[in-house]
Each structure stands twice: as structure tokens, then as C-alpha cells.
Design a protein around this motif. Structure first.
Motif, PDB file in Angstrom:
ATOM      1  N   LEU A 134      -8.217  -5.733   6.523  1.00  6.04           N
ATOM      2  CA  LEU A 134      -8.050  -5.108   5.207  1.00  6.04           C
ATOM      3  C   LEU A 134      -8.638  -3.707   5.187  1.00  6.04           C
ATOM      4  CD1 LEU A 134      -8.784  -8.011   2.674  1.00  6.04           C
ATOM      5  CD2 LEU A 134      -6.583  -6.979   3.267  1.00  6.04           C
ATOM      6  N   ARG A 135      -9.789  -3.520   5.805  1.00  8.20           N
ATOM      7  CA  ARG A 135     -10.403  -2.187   5.822  1.00  8.20           C
ATOM      8  C   ARG A 135      -9.566  -1.202   6.630  1.00  8.20           C
ATOM      9  NH1 ARG A 135     -15.484  -5.572   7.054  1.00  8.20           N
ATOM     10  NH2 ARG A 135     -16.273  -6.019   4.944  1.00  8.20           N
ATOM     11  N   VAL A 136      -9.033  -1.663   7.760  1.00  6.79           N
ATOM     12  CA  VAL A 136      -8.178  -0.789   8.564  1.00  6.79           C
ATOM     13  C   VAL A 136      -6.925  -0.411   7.796  1.00  6.79           C
ATOM     14  CG1 VAL A 136      -6.707  -0.713  10.604  1.00  6.79           C
ATOM     15  CG2 VAL A 136      -9.045  -1.531  10.804  1.00  6.79           C
ATOM     16  N   LEU A 137      -6.289  -1.379   7.162  1.00 12.95           N
ATOM     17  CA  LEU A 137      -5.059  -1.103   6.428  1.00 12.95           C
ATOM     18  C   LEU A 137      -5.301  -0.144   5.269  1.00 12.95           C
ATOM     19  CD1 LEU A 137      -3.356  -4.627   6.327  1.00 12.95           C
ATOM     20  CD2 LEU A 137      -2.754  -2.655   7.745  1.00 12.95           C
ATOM     21  N   GLN A 138      -6.407  -0.303   4.580  1.00 15.92           N
ATOM     22  CA  GLN A 138      -6.705   0.586   3.461  1.00 15.92           C
ATOM     23  C   GLN A 138      -6.944   2.024   3.940  1.00 15.92           C
ATOM     24  OE1 GLN A 138      -9.848  -1.010   0.943  1.00 15.92           O
ATOM     25  NE2 GLN A 138      -9.020  -3.083   1.173  1.00 15.92           N
ATOM     26  N   GLY A 139      -7.781   2.182   4.952  1.00 15.34           N
ATOM     27  CA  GLY A 139      -8.063   3.527   5.450  1.00 15.34           C
ATOM     28  C   GLY A 139      -6.849   4.177   6.084  1.00 15.34           C
ATOM     29  N   PHE A 140      -6.110   3.407   6.892  1.00 10.15           N
ATOM     30  CA  PHE A 140      -4.919   3.942   7.540  1.00 10.15           C
ATOM     31  C   PHE A 140      -3.815   4.244   6.529  1.00 10.15           C
ATOM     32  CE2 PHE A 140      -0.748   3.092   9.525  1.00 10.15           C
ATOM     33  CZ  PHE A 140      -0.747   4.106  10.477  1.00 10.15           C
ATOM     34  N   GLY A 141      -3.635   3.377   5.544  1.00  8.43           N
ATOM     35  CA  GLY A 141      -2.621   3.620   4.533  1.00  8.43           C
ATOM     36  C   GLY A 141      -2.925   4.861   3.710  1.00  8.43           C
ATOM     37  N   LEU A 142      -4.184   5.048   3.351  1.00  9.22           N
ATOM     38  CA  LEU A 142      -4.562   6.247   2.597  1.00  9.22           C
ATOM     39  C   LEU A 142      -4.357   7.506   3.434  1.00  9.22           C
ATOM     40  CD1 LEU A 142      -5.761   7.456   0.025  1.00  9.22           C
ATOM     41  CD2 LEU A 142      -8.042   7.054   0.981  1.00  9.22           C
ATOM     42  N   ALA A 143      -4.710   7.433   4.710  1.00  8.12           N
ATOM     43  CA  ALA A 143      -4.512   8.589   5.589  1.00  8.12           C
ATOM     44  C   ALA A 143      -3.031   8.925   5.736  1.00  8.12           C
ATOM     45  CB  ALA A 143      -5.129   8.317   6.961  1.00  8.12           C
ATOM     46  N   THR A 144      -2.194   7.911   5.871  1.00 13.20           N
ATOM     47  CA  THR A 144      -0.753   8.142   5.994  1.00 13.20           C
ATOM     48  C   THR A 144      -0.187   8.764   4.725  1.00 13.20           C
ATOM     49  OG1 THR A 144      -0.565   6.249   7.492  1.00 13.20           O
ATOM     50  CG2 THR A 144       1.466   7.045   6.480  1.00 13.20           C
ATOM     51  N   ALA A 145      -0.617   8.245   3.569  1.00 10.53           N
ATOM     52  CA  ALA A 145      -0.100   8.744   2.297  1.00 10.53           C
ATOM     53  C   ALA A 145      -0.463  10.203   2.057  1.00 10.53           C
ATOM     54  CB  ALA A 145      -0.616   7.873   1.152  1.00 10.53           C
ATOM     55  N   LEU A 146      -1.581  10.661   2.601  1.00 12.20           N
ATOM     56  CA  LEU A 146      -1.996  12.041   2.379  1.00 12.20           C
ATOM     57  C   LEU A 146      -1.605  12.963   3.534  1.00 12.20           C
ATOM     58  CD1 LEU A 146      -5.574  11.528   0.859  1.00 12.20           C
ATOM     59  CD2 LEU A 146      -3.425  11.991  -0.335  1.00 12.20           C
ATOM     60  N   ALA A 147      -1.739  12.492   4.773  1.00 10.15           N
ATOM     61  CA  ALA A 147      -1.539  13.374   5.923  1.00 10.15           C
ATOM     62  C   ALA A 147      -0.076  13.713   6.158  1.00 10.15           C
ATOM     63  CB  ALA A 147      -2.139  12.729   7.177  1.00 10.15           C
ATOM     64  N   VAL A 148       0.820  12.748   5.990  1.00  8.91           N
ATOM     65  CA  VAL A 148       2.230  13.014   6.279  1.00  8.91           C
ATOM     66  C   VAL A 148       2.828  14.034   5.300  1.00  8.91           C
ATOM     67  CG1 VAL A 148       4.529  11.991   6.422  1.00  8.91           C
ATOM     68  CG2 VAL A 148       2.574  10.826   7.465  1.00  8.91           C
ATOM     69  N   PRO A 149       2.685  13.867   3.984  1.00 12.31           N
ATOM     70  CA  PRO A 149       3.220  14.917   3.086  1.00 12.31           C
ATOM     71  C   PRO A 149       2.574  16.275   3.306  1.00 12.31           C
ATOM     72  CG  PRO A 149       2.772  12.902   1.871  1.00 12.31           C
ATOM     73  CD  PRO A 149       2.163  12.724   3.215  1.00 12.31           C
ATOM     74  N   LEU A 150       1.248  16.286   3.509  1.00 17.00           N
ATOM     75  CA  LEU A 150       0.589  17.570   3.744  1.00 17.00           C
ATOM     76  C   LEU A 150       1.066  18.199   5.041  1.00 17.00           C
ATOM     77  CD1 LEU A 150      -1.523  19.658   2.933  1.00 17.00           C
ATOM     78  CD2 LEU A 150      -3.255  18.263   4.089  1.00 17.00           C
ATOM     79  N   GLY A 151       1.275  17.396   6.072  1.00 19.10           N
ATOM     80  CA  GLY A 151       1.777  17.927   7.333  1.00 19.10           C
ATOM     81  C   GLY A 151       3.170  18.490   7.212  1.00 19.10           C
ATOM     82  N   VAL A 152       4.017  17.846   6.413  1.00 21.41           N
ATOM     83  CA  VAL A 152       5.372  18.354   6.200  1.00 21.41           C
ATOM     84  C   VAL A 152       5.325  19.709   5.492  1.00 21.41           C
ATOM     85  CG1 VAL A 152       7.545  17.951   4.982  1.00 21.41           C
ATOM     86  CG2 VAL A 152       6.434  16.068   6.192  1.00 21.41           C
TER      87      VAL A 152
END
Length: 310
Positions: free
Chosen positions: A120-138
Motif C-alpha cells: 500500500l505504501r509503495v502504491l501510494q507513493g508511486f501513484g502520486l509520483a506518476t500523477a505529478l511527474a508525467v504531466p509535468l514532464g510532458v
């Protein structure tokens, strides 16, 4: 004068009806069916060979591990194999950790609770990183202005190791799940961001020009052209980030947390139980391996046959 032979398309209904009912088709359907079955068979056989090639290495490691413990080998960096348990001891501990019935101590049968909490901790941290990093990277990949504004700051923060953030995180966030999720987020954020920026920047301008000539509106080029072309790089970043998330998880669970694989390893270290430490390491490795395979499978289901990083 000879009469020209009629082509297939010029045949009348009577010609077709007079043809033998058992006559095979002109190679179209049967050939296509055989061609469609052949890649599938070849793909399965290739995967089977890949698994067969992967088996000898773990077996060799287990054999050398057993011989090293029995022979009390001293490896580079001063690693004393005599202090390690044998693979059989670790296997017994791993079984007891999962199902109990052997050691009957405080860790017996507690694996699934630790694994669930860590997942659960991995999914929460990884999901938050994906939600922020991918749009910002684009955005950074498409806008030179935004890239020039943010790139120096990002490359200033990125080299700071997550372990250096841990003491500060405990002070400003406190003990518990939130600090661990934040550390996992930090570990996953930068690989995702950099790979997304690189993937978007490497989309050829000619590809955008060709899509425009084919009628793709400029407002739709981002999700119809840029994102599909950048998917391999984004997926590579996601896989690296997910692996780092499991690595940093242990750091985040070493202080102030009682349930989790990192917490179990920390408690085992305090009690000098090397068999439990190695069992916890094996579980983390298996969990990270399974997470990587599930991520790749999920992406393939979404993007279909588009090439991905292997």
C-alpha cells in the motif's frame, strides 16, 4: 483470334456455382490462418526458452551459497559466509514467516500483513509520483520556456539522496505512513520526470508535421501523436521508479513503523536474526519483480501492440 480467358473477378454466378464444393480456397484464408498461428507459437517457444535460460543462475547461486557457508568462505569486502544461514534455513524461515508452524515465534505467519502494508505504501507513493511527474514532464518536454525555468531547480534537488531526506521528513511530517509514502514519492518522482521529458523531446517534428498534413488538429496532436510516441520512454521511467520505490521503502519503514517488510527486517536486525533478514530481502525482491511484471502487463493492455521497453 483467341478468346481472352476471363479473370476471377469476371466469372459469372454460374461459374462459381459449378465449381467443386470441396475445392480449397485460393490460399487466402488458410495461409492467413497459418501465418497468424505461427507468430503465436514462436512467441510462446521464445518465452519458454527465456525462462529455461534464467533458471541456471539462481541454482548456481544457491549451490555457491551453500558451499560458502559450509566452507566458511571470506569474500571481497570482508564478507564472512560463516555468519550466514544456509539456503535451507532461510527456506524454513520463509515458510514459517508466511504460514507458521515451524518456529512459532512473534514473526510466524505475519508475512502477509507486512507485505500488504508495504505494498500500500509503495502504491501510494508511486501513484502520486506518476500523477505529478508525467504531466509535468510532458509540459517541460513541449515547452522550452517551462523547461528553462524548472530544469536548474530540478537538477539541483535531484542529486540529494532520499536517505538524506529521511531525518528531515521525520521532523516535519513525523513518524508513520505519511513519511514513508513521501520518501517513496521522492524516490519515484525524478526517474519518471526525466524519462518523460526525454521521451517527449525526442518525438520527431516531422511526425507532427505529417499528422498535421493528415488532418490532425493541433489541439489533438499532444495525445494523438506526442504521448503515443513517448510511451516507451515513459514506461522505462515507470519501471525504474517502481524499482526504486521498493528500495526506499525499507528506509522509510525502519523508524516509527511496526508493520511492513522494512520494519520486520529492522526488528530482525536488532535481534541478530540473519535468516529473517534474508527472508525479508527475498520477499521484497519477489514483490518488486511481480510489481514490474504487472506494470508491464497493464501498460500493454492499455496501449495494445505499440512497442514498449523490454
Amino acid at each position: 483470334m483467341t478468346t481472352p480467358v476471363p479473370t476471377t473477378s469476371a466469372r459469372t454466378a454460374g461459374d462459381v456455382a459449378s465449381a467443386p464444393a470441396t475445392a480449397p480456397p485460393s490460399g487466402g484464408a488458410s495461409t492467413r490462418g497459418a501465418a497468424s498461428r505461427q507468430p503465436s507459437t514462436a512467441s510462446r517457444s521464445g518465452k519458454g526458452r527465456a525462462w529455461l535460460l534464467a533458471i541456471p543462475v539462481p541454482i548456481a547461486i544457491l549451490i555457491l551459497w551453500t558451499l560458502g557457508v559450509q566452507g566458511e568462505w571470506i569474500l571481497p569486502f570482508g564478507i564472512k559466509m560463516a555468519f550466514l544461514p544456509t539456503p535451507m534455513d532461510v527456506g524454513a524461515r520463509l515458510w514459517d514467516f508466511a504460514f507458521g508452524g515451524i518456529m512459532n515465534d512473534a514473526f510466524s505467519g505475519t508475512l502477509w500483513a507486512h507485505l500488504w502494508a508495504s505494498t500500500l505504501r509503495v502504491l501510494q507513493g508511486f501513484g502520486l509520483a506518476t500523477a505529478l511527474a508525467v504531466p509535468l514532464g510532458v509540459v517541460m518536454g513541449r515547452s522550452k520556456t517551462v523547461f528553462r525555468m524548472l530544469e536548474p531547480t530540478i537538477n539541483l534537488i535531484r542529486p540529494i539522496p532520499v536517505t538524506a531526506w529521511a531525518p528531515l521528513t521525520l521532523l516535519i511530517i513525523g513518524f508513520g505512513d505519511r513519511s514513508t509514502v513521501f520518501l517513496v514519492f521522492l524516490a519515484a518522482f525524478f526517474p519518471l520526470l526525466l524519462n518523460t521529458i526525454t521521451g517527449v523531446q525526442q518525438v520527431p517534428e516531422r511526425l507532427l508535421e505529417a499528422s498535421s498534413m493528415l488532418g490532425t488538429p493541433a489541439s489533438q496532436a499532444l495525445y494523438k501523436v506526442v504521448l503515443p510516441a513517448a510511451i516507451p520512454s515513459i514506461v522505462s521511467g515507470m519501471r525504474v521508479a517502481l524499482g526504486l520505490a521498493w528500495v526506499i521503502l525499507v528506509v522509510g519503514e525502519t523508524v516509527g513503523i511496526t508493520t511492513g517488510l522494512g520494519a520486520a527486517i529492522t526488528q530482525a536486525q536488532e535481534q541478530s536474526r540473519t535468516d529473517l533478514i534474508i527472508a525479508g530481502m527475498i520477499v521484497i525482491g519477489l514483490a518488486g519483480f511481480a510489481a514490474d511484471r504487472l506494470l508491464t502487463l497493464a501498460v500493454r493492455l492499455v496501449v495494445g501492440r505499440r512497442p514498449l521497453a523490454t
